[in-house]
Design a protein around this motif. Structure first.
Motif, PDB file in Angstrom:
ATOM      1  N   MET A 187      -5.970  14.867  17.111  1.00  9.21           N
ATOM      2  CA  MET A 187      -6.323  13.902  16.068  1.00  9.21           C
ATOM      3  C   MET A 187      -7.408  12.952  16.565  1.00  9.21           C
ATOM      4  SD  MET A 187      -4.305  14.434  13.403  1.00  9.21           S
ATOM      5  CE  MET A 187      -3.940  12.922  12.544  1.00  9.21           C
ATOM      6  N   PRO A 188      -8.300  12.529  15.661  1.00  8.46           N
ATOM      7  CA  PRO A 188      -9.279  11.507  16.042  1.00  8.46           C
ATOM      8  C   PRO A 188      -8.608  10.137  16.095  1.00  8.46           C
ATOM      9  CG  PRO A 188      -9.481  11.988  13.718  1.00  8.46           C
ATOM     10  CD  PRO A 188      -8.447  12.944  14.271  1.00  8.46           C
ATOM     11  N   LYS A 189      -9.334   9.144  16.577  1.00  4.21           N
ATOM     12  CA  LYS A 189      -8.834   7.765  16.573  1.00  4.21           C
ATOM     13  C   LYS A 189      -8.631   7.334  15.121  1.00  4.21           C
ATOM     14  CE  LYS A 189     -10.059   3.036  17.908  1.00  4.21           C
ATOM     15  NZ  LYS A 189      -8.698   2.595  17.861  1.00  4.21           N
ATOM     16  N   ILE A 232       5.359  11.426  12.135  1.00  2.37           N
ATOM     17  CA  ILE A 232       5.278  12.831  11.676  1.00  2.37           C
ATOM     18  C   ILE A 232       5.296  13.792  12.855  1.00  2.37           C
ATOM     19  CG2 ILE A 232       4.235  12.350   9.432  1.00  2.37           C
ATOM     20  CD1 ILE A 232       1.540  13.203  10.506  1.00  2.37           C
ATOM     21  N   LYS A 233       4.756  13.383  13.998  1.00  6.55           N
ATOM     22  CA  LYS A 233       4.842  14.239  15.189  1.00  6.55           C
ATOM     23  C   LYS A 233       6.298  14.412  15.622  1.00  6.55           C
ATOM     24  CE  LYS A 233       0.378  13.576  17.444  1.00  6.55           C
ATOM     25  NZ  LYS A 233      -0.291  12.965  18.627  1.00  6.55           N
ATOM     26  N   GLN A 234       7.090  13.354  15.519  1.00  7.54           N
ATOM     27  CA  GLN A 234       8.504  13.426  15.911  1.00  7.54           C
ATOM     28  C   GLN A 234       9.291  14.328  14.973  1.00  7.54           C
ATOM     29  OE1 GLN A 234      10.151   9.505  16.321  1.00  7.54           O
ATOM     30  NE2 GLN A 234       8.705   8.921  17.915  1.00  7.54           N
ATOM     31  N   LYS A 235       8.883  14.391  13.702  1.00 10.90           N
ATOM     32  CA  LYS A 235       9.596  15.207  12.720  1.00 10.90           C
ATOM     33  C   LYS A 235       9.215  16.675  12.789  1.00 10.90           C
ATOM     34  CE  LYS A 235      10.359  11.547   9.385  1.00 10.90           C
ATOM     35  NZ  LYS A 235      10.200  11.080   8.001  1.00 10.90           N
ATOM     36  N   LYS A 236       8.047  16.993  13.351  1.00 14.46           N
ATOM     37  CA  LYS A 236       7.564  18.395  13.401  1.00 14.46           C
ATOM     38  C   LYS A 236       8.176  19.131  14.571  1.00 14.46           C
ATOM     39  CE  LYS A 236       4.935  18.587   9.842  1.00 14.46           C
ATOM     40  NZ  LYS A 236       5.118  19.505   8.782  1.00 14.46           N
ATOM     41  N   GLN A 241      -0.919   0.865  11.680  1.00  9.39           N
ATOM     42  CA  GLN A 241       0.032   1.481  10.747  1.00  9.39           C
ATOM     43  C   GLN A 241      -0.145   2.991  10.697  1.00  9.39           C
ATOM     44  OE1 GLN A 241      -0.870  -0.951   7.274  1.00  9.39           O
ATOM     45  NE2 GLN A 241       1.268  -1.540   7.190  1.00  9.39           N
ATOM     46  N   HIS A 242      -1.387   3.453  10.660  1.00 12.53           N
ATOM     47  CA  HIS A 242      -1.631   4.894  10.581  1.00 12.53           C
ATOM     48  C   HIS A 242      -1.259   5.579  11.898  1.00 12.53           C
ATOM     49  CE1 HIS A 242      -4.092   5.171   6.690  1.00 12.53           C
ATOM     50  NE2 HIS A 242      -3.428   4.035   6.701  1.00 12.53           N
ATOM     51  N   GLU A 243      -1.424   4.892  13.021  1.00 11.77           N
ATOM     52  CA  GLU A 243      -0.977   5.432  14.297  1.00 11.77           C
ATOM     53  C   GLU A 243       0.545   5.596  14.300  1.00 11.77           C
ATOM     54  OE1 GLU A 243      -2.531   2.730  17.215  1.00 11.77           O
ATOM     55  OE2 GLU A 243      -4.606   3.330  16.809  1.00 11.77           O
ATOM     56  N   HIS A 300       0.845  -1.194   0.000  1.00 12.52           N
ATOM     57  CA  HIS A 300       0.000   0.000   0.000  1.00 12.52           C
ATOM     58  C   HIS A 300       0.883   1.248   0.000  1.00 12.52           C
ATOM     59  CE1 HIS A 300      -2.609  -3.135   1.801  1.00 12.52           C
ATOM     60  NE2 HIS A 300      -3.480  -2.587   0.985  1.00 12.52           N
ATOM     61  N   ALA A 301       0.321   2.343  -0.510  1.00 14.81           N
ATOM     62  CA  ALA A 301       1.048   3.612  -0.530  1.00 14.81           C
ATOM     63  C   ALA A 301       0.072   4.752  -0.288  1.00 14.81           C
ATOM     64  CB  ALA A 301       1.755   3.803  -1.867  1.00 14.81           C
ATOM     65  N   GLY A 302       0.535   5.774   0.372  1.00 15.98           N
ATOM     66  CA  GLY A 302      -0.265   6.961   0.652  1.00 15.98           C
ATOM     67  C   GLY A 302       0.603   7.962   1.364  1.00 15.98           C
ATOM     68  N   GLY A 303      -0.054   8.846   2.110  1.00 15.76           N
ATOM     69  CA  GLY A 303       0.766   9.794   2.826  1.00 15.76           C
ATOM     70  C   GLY A 303       0.024  10.928   3.478  1.00 15.76           C
ATOM     71  N   CYS A 304       0.784  11.955   3.805  1.00 15.21           N
ATOM     72  CA  CYS A 304       0.311  13.067   4.608  1.00 15.21           C
ATOM     73  C   CYS A 304       0.374  14.364   3.814  1.00 15.21           C
ATOM     74  CB  CYS A 304       1.167  13.199   5.859  1.00 15.21           C
ATOM     75  SG  CYS A 304       1.134  11.723   6.885  1.00 15.21           S
ATOM     76  N   ILE A 305      -0.759  15.061   3.799  1.00 17.81           N
ATOM     77  CA  ILE A 305      -0.879  16.357   3.142  1.00 17.81           C
ATOM     78  C   ILE A 305      -1.158  17.383   4.232  1.00 17.81           C
ATOM     79  CG2 ILE A 305      -2.177  17.714   1.460  1.00 17.81           C
ATOM     80  CD1 ILE A 305      -3.128  14.949   0.303  1.00 17.81           C
ATOM     81  N   PHE A 306      -0.338  18.416   4.307  1.00 21.51           N
ATOM     82  CA  PHE A 306      -0.519  19.461   5.308  1.00 21.51           C
ATOM     83  C   PHE A 306      -1.049  20.720   4.654  1.00 21.51           C
ATOM     84  CE2 PHE A 306       2.476  16.632   7.294  1.00 21.51           C
ATOM     85  CZ  PHE A 306       2.066  16.621   8.619  1.00 21.51           C
ATOM     86  N   ASN A 307      -1.883  21.465   5.394  1.00 22.38           N
ATOM     87  CA  ASN A 307      -2.339  22.771   4.907  1.00 22.38           C
ATOM     88  C   ASN A 307      -1.406  23.857   5.456  1.00 22.38           C
ATOM     89  OD1 ASN A 307      -3.167  23.238   7.576  1.00 22.38           O
ATOM     90  ND2 ASN A 307      -5.346  23.077   7.121  1.00 22.38           N
ATOM     91  N   GLU A 308      -1.728  25.109   5.144  1.00 20.40           N
ATOM     92  CA  GLU A 308      -0.877  26.223   5.552  1.00 20.40           C
ATOM     93  C   GLU A 308      -0.828  26.418   7.067  1.00 20.40           C
ATOM     94  OE1 GLU A 308      -5.015  27.380   5.003  1.00 20.40           O
ATOM     95  OE2 GLU A 308      -3.618  26.488   3.585  1.00 20.40           O
ATOM     96  N   LYS A 309      -1.784  25.847   7.809  1.00 21.50           N
ATOM     97  CA  LYS A 309      -1.796  25.943   9.269  1.00 21.50           C
ATOM     98  C   LYS A 309      -1.003  24.812   9.929  1.00 21.50           C
ATOM     99  CE  LYS A 309      -6.512  27.777   9.274  1.00 21.50           C
ATOM    100  NZ  LYS A 309      -7.890  27.470   9.706  1.00 21.50           N
ATOM    101  N   GLY A 310      -0.469  23.901   9.130  1.00 22.94           N
ATOM    102  CA  GLY A 310       0.254  22.751   9.677  1.00 22.94           C
ATOM    103  C   GLY A 310      -0.651  21.600  10.068  1.00 22.94           C
TER     104      GLY A 310
END
Length: 150
Positions: free
Chosen positions: A131-133, A146-150, A138-140, A23-33
């Motif tokens: 964030m919601p549940k 991503i929290k560690q990278k921000k 895998q998504h958790e 599977h492949a996907g990812g994270c898209i952020f808006n201007e507010k982070g």
């Protein structure tokens, strides 16, 4: 042969035995982070957009296609967030699989948010600290990374 036919063909050979799916996907952020999540039609829970890599596709190609199908957005694929392998599924019909998920940093470059009310029930940006549940382990793990990278 599209992916659905491929999986049906494999299942005709192995029945409900465990197979591996990529599977492949990812994270898209808006201007507010804030990060975009999809409320999924199959389980009514939230997750990052993405899906199964089809025959002949790279994971990056699949991420772009799946995000377009699930959100209406055109994206560019950036760096790899991570590869997540510790997820085993037993479907309601008895089919079993191990998922290997490649999550990427994604940047929206066009399109507009659209829900099909089938695969995607709702799309919403969430702040990382509210964030919601999420629908699977895998998504958790992606969220933790991503929290560690921000």
């Amino acid at each position: 042969m599209n992916n659905k036919n491929y999986i049906q063909w494999i299942r005709s050979k192995v029945g409900h035995e465990k197979i591996m799916l990529v599977h492949a996907g990812g994270c898209i952020f808006n201007e507010k982070g804030e990060v975009l999540l999809q409320r999924r039609g199959d389980c009514n829970l939230w997750g990052f957009p993405g899906g199964t890599v089809e025959l002949g596709e790279t994971p990056q190609m699949a991420a772009k296609r799946e995000v377009k199908e699930e959100t209406g957005l055109d994206v560019e694929v950036g760096g790899l967030i991570g590869i997540y392998t510790d997820f085993n599924v037993v479907c309601s019909n008895g089919d079993q699989f191990q998922s290997i998920l490649m999550a990427f940093e994604l940047t929206a470059v066009g399109g507009e948010l659209l829900c099909d009310n089938h695969e995607t029930l709702e799309l919403r940006y969430f702040p990382l600290n509210h964030m919601p549940k999420l629908f699977c382990k895998q998504h958790e793990e992606i969220l933790n990374d991503i929290k560690q990278k921000k």
